[in-house]
Design an enzyme around this catalytic site. Sequence first.
Site, PDB file in Angstrom:
ATOM      1  N   ASP A  13       0.947  -1.596   0.664  1.00 20.02           N
ATOM      2  CA  ASP A  13      -0.280  -0.032  -0.233  1.00 20.02           C
ATOM      3  C   ASP A  13       0.485   1.261   0.427  1.00 20.02           C
ATOM      4  O   ASP A  13       0.523   2.385   0.156  1.00 20.02           O
ATOM      5  CB  ASP A  13      -1.223   0.399   0.879  1.00 20.02           C
ATOM      6  CG  ASP A  13      -2.200  -1.324   1.187  1.00 20.02           C
ATOM      7  OD1 ASP A  13      -2.017  -1.769  -0.333  1.00 20.02           O
ATOM      8  OD2 ASP A  13      -2.270  -1.491   2.239  1.00 20.02           O
ATOM      9  N   LYS A  16       1.755   2.382  -5.586  1.00 17.19           N
ATOM     10  CA  LYS A  16       2.322   0.840  -6.582  1.00 17.19           C
ATOM     11  C   LYS A  16       1.944   1.180  -7.170  1.00 17.19           C
ATOM     12  O   LYS A  16       1.921   1.717  -8.428  1.00 17.19           O
ATOM     13  CB  LYS A  16       2.679  -0.137  -6.580  1.00 17.19           C
ATOM     14  CG  LYS A  16       3.392  -0.437  -5.399  1.00 17.19           C
ATOM     15  CD  LYS A  16       3.445  -1.874  -4.969  1.00 17.19           C
ATOM     16  CE  LYS A  16       2.250  -2.346  -4.036  1.00 17.19           C
ATOM     17  NZ  LYS A  16       2.674  -2.440  -2.626  1.00 17.19           N
ATOM     18  N   LYS A  18      -0.350   3.954  -8.554  1.00 17.23           N
ATOM     19  CA  LYS A  18       0.162   5.677  -9.065  1.00 17.23           C
ATOM     20  C   LYS A  18       0.960   5.560  -9.973  1.00 17.23           C
ATOM     21  O   LYS A  18       0.907   6.295 -10.864  1.00 17.23           O
ATOM     22  CB  LYS A  18      -0.341   6.054  -7.432  1.00 17.23           C
ATOM     23  CG  LYS A  18      -0.199   8.280  -8.498  1.00 17.23           C
ATOM     24  CD  LYS A  18      -0.161   8.678  -6.848  1.00 17.23           C
ATOM     25  CE  LYS A  18       1.371  10.014  -8.173  1.00 17.23           C
ATOM     26  NZ  LYS A  18       0.846  11.110  -7.115  1.00 17.23           N
ATOM     27  N   GLY A  40      -4.847  -4.821  -3.529  1.00 16.04           N
ATOM     28  CA  GLY A  40      -5.508  -3.490  -3.938  1.00 16.04           C
ATOM     29  C   GLY A  40      -4.681  -1.783  -4.660  1.00 16.04           C
ATOM     30  O   GLY A  40      -4.220  -1.076  -4.309  1.00 16.04           O
ATOM     31  N   HIS A  41      -4.363  -1.775  -5.959  1.00 16.65           N
ATOM     32  CA  HIS A  41      -3.473  -0.736  -6.147  1.00 16.65           C
ATOM     33  C   HIS A  41      -4.495   0.441  -6.896  1.00 16.65           C
ATOM     34  O   HIS A  41      -5.184  -0.188  -8.020  1.00 16.65           O
ATOM     35  CB  HIS A  41      -2.885  -0.765  -7.609  1.00 16.65           C
ATOM     36  CG  HIS A  41      -1.955  -2.162  -7.303  1.00 16.65           C
ATOM     37  ND1 HIS A  41      -1.163  -2.722  -7.136  1.00 16.65           N
ATOM     38  CD2 HIS A  41      -1.484  -2.291  -5.596  1.00 16.65           C
ATOM     39  CE1 HIS A  41      -0.168  -3.372  -6.889  1.00 16.65           C
ATOM     40  NE2 HIS A  41      -0.596  -3.604  -6.059  1.00 16.65           N
ATOM     41  N   THR A 127      -6.556 -11.440   3.915  1.00 20.25           N
ATOM     42  CA  THR A 127      -7.403 -11.690   3.234  1.00 20.25           C
ATOM     43  C   THR A 127      -8.632 -11.797   2.610  1.00 20.25           C
ATOM     44  O   THR A 127      -9.164 -11.571   2.635  1.00 20.25           O
ATOM     45  CB  THR A 127      -6.936 -10.129   2.232  1.00 20.25           C
ATOM     46  OG1 THR A 127      -6.048 -11.165   0.357  1.00 20.25           O
ATOM     47  CG2 THR A 127      -5.592  -9.278   2.159  1.00 20.25           C
ATOM     48  N   ARG A 141       2.193 -29.711  -6.181  1.00 24.66           N
ATOM     49  CA  ARG A 141       2.567 -29.469  -7.560  1.00 24.66           C
ATOM     50  C   ARG A 141       0.678 -30.439  -8.160  1.00 24.66           C
ATOM     51  O   ARG A 141       0.632 -31.083  -9.024  1.00 24.66           O
ATOM     52  CB  ARG A 141       2.695 -30.341  -8.055  1.00 24.66           C
ATOM     53  CG  ARG A 141       4.591 -29.844  -8.692  1.00 24.66           C
ATOM     54  CD  ARG A 141       5.970 -31.357  -8.199  1.00 24.66           C
ATOM     55  NE  ARG A 141       5.326 -31.647  -7.095  1.00 24.66           N
ATOM     56  CZ  ARG A 141       6.868 -31.987  -6.963  1.00 24.66           C
ATOM     57  NH1 ARG A 141       7.957 -32.815  -7.189  1.00 24.66           N
ATOM     58  NH2 ARG A 141       6.852 -32.278  -5.337  1.00 24.66           N
ATOM     59  N   GLN A 222       2.216  -6.269  -2.967  1.00 23.59           N
ATOM     60  CA  GLN A 222       2.465  -5.879  -1.504  1.00 23.59           C
ATOM     61  C   GLN A 222       4.048  -5.286  -1.520  1.00 23.59           C
ATOM     62  O   GLN A 222       4.032  -4.800  -2.130  1.00 23.59           O
ATOM     63  CB  GLN A 222       2.579  -7.694  -0.758  1.00 23.59           C
ATOM     64  CG  GLN A 222       1.685  -8.208  -0.571  1.00 23.59           C
ATOM     65  CD  GLN A 222       0.820  -8.971  -2.423  1.00 23.59           C
ATOM     66  OE1 GLN A 222       2.100  -9.613  -2.933  1.00 23.59           O
ATOM     67  NE2 GLN A 222      -0.086  -8.790  -2.349  1.00 23.59           N
ATOM     68  N   THR A 237       3.584 -12.790   2.819  1.00 18.41           N
ATOM     69  CA  THR A 237       2.413 -13.290   1.925  1.00 18.41           C
ATOM     70  C   THR A 237       2.566 -14.278   1.515  1.00 18.41           C
ATOM     71  O   THR A 237       3.741 -14.959   1.839  1.00 18.41           O
ATOM     72  CB  THR A 237       1.908 -12.220   0.575  1.00 18.41           C
ATOM     73  OG1 THR A 237       0.678 -12.893   0.306  1.00 18.41           O
ATOM     74  CG2 THR A 237       2.919 -11.504   0.432  1.00 18.41           C
ATOM     75  N   GLY A 300     -10.794  -2.713   3.330  1.00 18.07           N
ATOM     76  CA  GLY A 300     -11.142  -1.988   4.426  1.00 18.07           C
ATOM     77  C   GLY A 300     -11.136  -1.750   5.579  1.00 18.07           C
ATOM     78  O   GLY A 300     -11.080  -1.208   6.598  1.00 18.07           O
ATOM     79  N   LYS A 329       2.612  10.398  -0.836  1.00 17.52           N
ATOM     80  CA  LYS A 329       2.249  10.416   0.831  1.00 17.52           C
ATOM     81  C   LYS A 329       2.888  11.761   1.218  1.00 17.52           C
ATOM     82  O   LYS A 329       2.597  11.816   2.330  1.00 17.52           O
ATOM     83  CB  LYS A 329       1.398   9.158   1.163  1.00 17.52           C
ATOM     84  CG  LYS A 329       1.449   8.423  -0.188  1.00 17.52           C
ATOM     85  CD  LYS A 329       0.100   6.967   1.373  1.00 17.52           C
ATOM     86  CE  LYS A 329      -1.608   8.018   0.818  1.00 17.52           C
ATOM     87  NZ  LYS A 329      -2.531   6.595   1.985  1.00 17.52           N
ATOM     88  N   ASP A 331       2.372  14.620   1.548  1.00 19.51           N
ATOM     89  CA  ASP A 331       1.689  15.204   1.486  1.00 19.51           C
ATOM     90  C   ASP A 331       0.863  15.565   2.977  1.00 19.51           C
ATOM     91  O   ASP A 331       0.694  16.492   3.963  1.00 19.51           O
ATOM     92  CB  ASP A 331       0.675  16.138   0.433  1.00 19.51           C
ATOM     93  CG  ASP A 331      -0.388  14.026  -0.103  1.00 19.51           C
ATOM     94  OD1 ASP A 331       0.486  13.759  -0.244  1.00 19.51           O
ATOM     95  OD2 ASP A 331      -1.663  14.097   0.525  1.00 19.51           O
ATOM     96  N   GLY A 413       0.426  13.916  -3.762  1.00 23.37           N
ATOM     97  CA  GLY A 413      -0.876  13.468  -3.772  1.00 23.37           C
ATOM     98  C   GLY A 413      -1.702  11.871  -4.471  1.00 23.37           C
ATOM     99  O   GLY A 413      -0.890  11.633  -5.374  1.00 23.37           O
TER     100      GLY A 413
END
Length: 427
Positions: A13, A16, A18, A40-41, A127, A141, A222, A237, A300, A329, A331, A413
């Site tokens: 998170d 990546k 963006k 989740g990109h 997740t 296999r 990830q 993961t 979420g 990030k 900002d 941003g």
Amino acid sequence: MSNVVVVGTQWGDEGKGKVVDLLTERSDLVIRFQGGKNAGHTLVVGDKKVILHLIPSGILHKDKLCVIGSGLVIDPETLLEEIAALREKGYAVTTDTVAISDRAHVIMPYHKMIDHAREATQKIGTTGRGIGPAYEDKAHRTGIRMIDLVNPDLLRKKIDALFDEKQEYLTCILKVKAPDKEEMIEKFQAMGEKLRPFVTDTSVLVHRFISQGKNLLFEGAQGANLDMDHGTYPYVTSSNTIAGQACVGAGVGPTMIDSVLGICKAYTTRVGGGPFPTELGDEVGEKLRAFGGEYGATTGRPRRCGWLDLVGLRNSIRLSGISHLAITKLDVLSGFETIKVATAYRSGGSLIESMPADLEMYPGMEMVYDELPGWEENISSVRSFDELPAGCKAYISYIEENLGVKAAIVSVGPKREETIIREDLFG
Ligand code: GDP
Ligand code: IMO
Ligand code: MG
């Protein structure tokens, strides 16, 4: 020709999606090389926000090829939903813009059931998307591959061969109801039919682009601390997330890679369980979560927040051979009086400068922090490094000097244009 690998340097998170969307402008092909719909990109272009789980983050650009590599585990239902949602938003998803590896593995309903059932005792905080059990079957296999999914007879044969064992494991060991075999086969045959046109040998395809001298962008999911070998195991993961996996999961050799861009959030976040040395359980952590909108793009869940961790970042840079950084990030840090950065950990009087493999050590570790002055100004409209407030420039320079890697990109941003590009990696 230039080939760039994009990887997360923390616990995922980092932004990546963006950055990959932005860099697609300069590349011809974007290939995702591992993970599945645990990713989740988020892409924000104009007034549109798109969250991608499986399709590479280049898909909003016209005439660029987006490839799903062999290193992924694909949930066909999510993939079809993602294709439909993109088409509804007016983006072209055709066999000219999307290709799926015939060797990628398929997430089956029993994988998700196993993932959920195990969480009751194992408590990794996954997740719940069946990622671990699907990769397990790949190594065991007994996995179903995309080439099986698109061949109805082969799919039936494969499921027939493995089903009894899965059923027994689900009902006798995990005590959950197994899926109906016939229903599952028919549903997956129908989805295979829809996906068949996209399925191909993507390694051959990628090499065709390489031989034509095109620019390639490799998109990781990830982050390094979630890497199966090198992360905070077992709180990781089930795939390799570091840059070396770009070669494996795309089907190219290491000699094809020119640079590795590590995406680094200006602070740190983590979703799910496991050690997080710089985590802040106080109002500063809450402020980071509120200012940064730190809630998972996939589940979420609120993200755990903390200061930047140079120990973890040095680890990532070493593991992935990171040549450039994208600091995102930044900002979010506007308005903090001071900003802390962990330079080392301390345990029982000794200084620790690399991430311990022994998880027992983490709870007792103290952080060694540097404290830097913050800045007040909103920086989202700034487009050049020189125009940034002095405190912000000093923070970037501090990170660069301490890590020995240049920040080629600074993100101020979520929108595509809210970016300062200091070096063209495809130049
Ligand atoms: P990924 O998994 O690495 O692609 O990152 P995510 O999309 O899960 O999470 C990053 C979040 O931060 C998303 O909501 C992005 O829209 C947002 N984002 C990315 N870069 C910036 C930035 O520079 N500033 C701010 N405020 N938000 C950003
Ligand atoms: P992107 O690509 C953040 C975390 C989960 C859990 C652990 C194992 O958006 O950065 P899994 O379902 O993979 O077996 O869960 O890994 N995790 C992520 N955290 N970003 C991600 O992806 C993640 N993908 C998995 O929260 O702790
Ligand atoms: Mg994400």
